[in-house]
Design a protein around this motif. Sequence first.
Motif, short mmCIF file in Angstrom:
data_model
loop_
_atom_site.label_atom_id
_atom_site.label_comp_id
_atom_site.label_asym_id
_atom_site.label_seq_id
_atom_site.Cartn_x
_atom_site.Cartn_y
_atom_site.Cartn_z
N TYR A 99 38.24 16.03 19.34
CA TYR A 99 38.52 15.71 20.73
C TYR A 99 40.01 15.41 20.87
N ILE A 100 40.50 15.51 22.11
CA ILE A 100 41.89 15.21 22.41
C ILE A 100 41.97 13.75 22.83
N ALA A 101 42.59 12.93 22.00
CA ALA A 101 42.66 11.49 22.28
C ALA A 101 43.63 11.18 23.41
N SER A 102 44.72 11.91 23.50
CA SER A 102 45.70 11.69 24.58
C SER A 102 46.50 12.97 24.78
N GLN A 103 47.02 13.12 26.01
CA GLN A 103 47.84 14.29 26.34
C GLN A 103 48.84 13.88 27.42
N HIS A 104 50.11 14.20 27.19
CA HIS A 104 51.18 13.85 28.13
C HIS A 104 52.03 15.10 28.38
N ARG A 105 52.34 15.33 29.67
CA ARG A 105 53.17 16.46 30.06
C ARG A 105 54.43 15.95 30.75
N ARG A 106 55.53 16.67 30.50
CA ARG A 106 56.78 16.36 31.18
C ARG A 106 57.56 17.66 31.36
N ASN A 107 58.31 17.71 32.46
CA ASN A 107 59.08 18.91 32.80
C ASN A 107 60.53 18.51 33.09
N ASN A 108 61.44 19.40 32.76
CA ASN A 108 62.84 19.24 33.12
C ASN A 108 63.42 20.62 33.45
N ASN A 109 64.71 20.69 33.60
CA ASN A 109 65.34 21.95 33.99
C ASN A 109 65.33 22.99 32.88
N TYR A 110 65.03 22.58 31.66
CA TYR A 110 65.12 23.49 30.53
C TYR A 110 63.76 23.89 29.97
N GLU A 111 62.78 22.98 29.99
CA GLU A 111 61.50 23.29 29.37
C GLU A 111 60.38 22.44 29.95
N HIS A 112 59.16 22.96 29.78
CA HIS A 112 57.94 22.24 30.10
C HIS A 112 57.27 21.87 28.79
N THR A 113 56.89 20.61 28.63
CA THR A 113 56.41 20.11 27.35
C THR A 113 55.07 19.40 27.52
N ALA A 114 54.21 19.56 26.52
CA ALA A 114 52.94 18.84 26.46
C ALA A 114 52.79 18.27 25.05
N GLU A 115 52.52 16.97 24.96
CA GLU A 115 52.31 16.31 23.67
C GLU A 115 50.88 15.80 23.60
N MET A 116 50.17 16.13 22.53
CA MET A 116 48.77 15.78 22.39
C MET A 116 48.53 15.05 21.07
#
Length: 283
Positions: A99-116
């Motif tokens: 299972y996915i315990a946590s997931q965080h997304r963030r965006n800026n002018n250069y990239e879109h990121t997701a940390e799980m």
Amino acid sequence: MMIRTLITSLLVFVLFACGGSSMESAESMPSSYGEADMKMADDYDMAAPQAAEDPMPSPEAMPQREAKIIYTAGARARVENLDTALVKVADLVNKSGGYIASQHRRNNNYEHTAEMQIRLPAEALGATLEFLPSISVQIDFQNLDSRDVTEEWLDLESRLQTKRDVRDRYIEILRNRAQKVEDILNAEEKIRVITEEIEAKEGRLRYLRDQVSMSTFILELYETQEYRETGDTYRRSFGSQVLAALSDGWRIVKELVLMVITIWPLLIIGGLGVWWYRRRKRK
């Protein structure tokens, strides 16, 4: 002459007597040694089957305790499409029994990121790491760490069993032997303390069991974007600036009034001092 003949006969008789006794002892020695050898052989024959029936166990035949190892993995990778990659990762995790315990997304002018933070069965961690290149354009880093907790695991199990035995003995004393109120209270206190220690160690053992059975995988996926300049920042008009200045001025007036009200004792003392100084100067 007769005396010499008698002496010679006696010497011959003594020599023959000694020779006969030597031959008899020589004949008797092999017999005694043979009986001892037979006895030793019989003892060996009797002991041999017993040794064959109870062989010493080999190291390979002795029971081996399974190693208790906690695995932790981490990776960062660039993907072509972040949303598509996240769907594939979630599907793989579900099929693996994790299972996915946590997931965080963030965006800026250069990239879109997701940390799980992903929890996976330990046996499925290797397959997940092998799956990562299939959804990635570039893997920035990938690591795998392990920690052997076998010694702590066995120590906890041994201590738990010992404390359970001690608690059972106190319960037996409380039920069958405690007669005085003081003895009953002492037994109950001992049982309470040991029960708390047992629960603490059981909690630690459950935590280790969870960490060993379920590995932790920290995965960061990102999708690069073409740089886009942000729009013009909002600028206030002259009228709004005037209103803001008036508001700031009124706020300063209120703060000054409140300050004067706050220091009124000092104002009174200062006024009395000035009055006394002027009166004295006139005199």
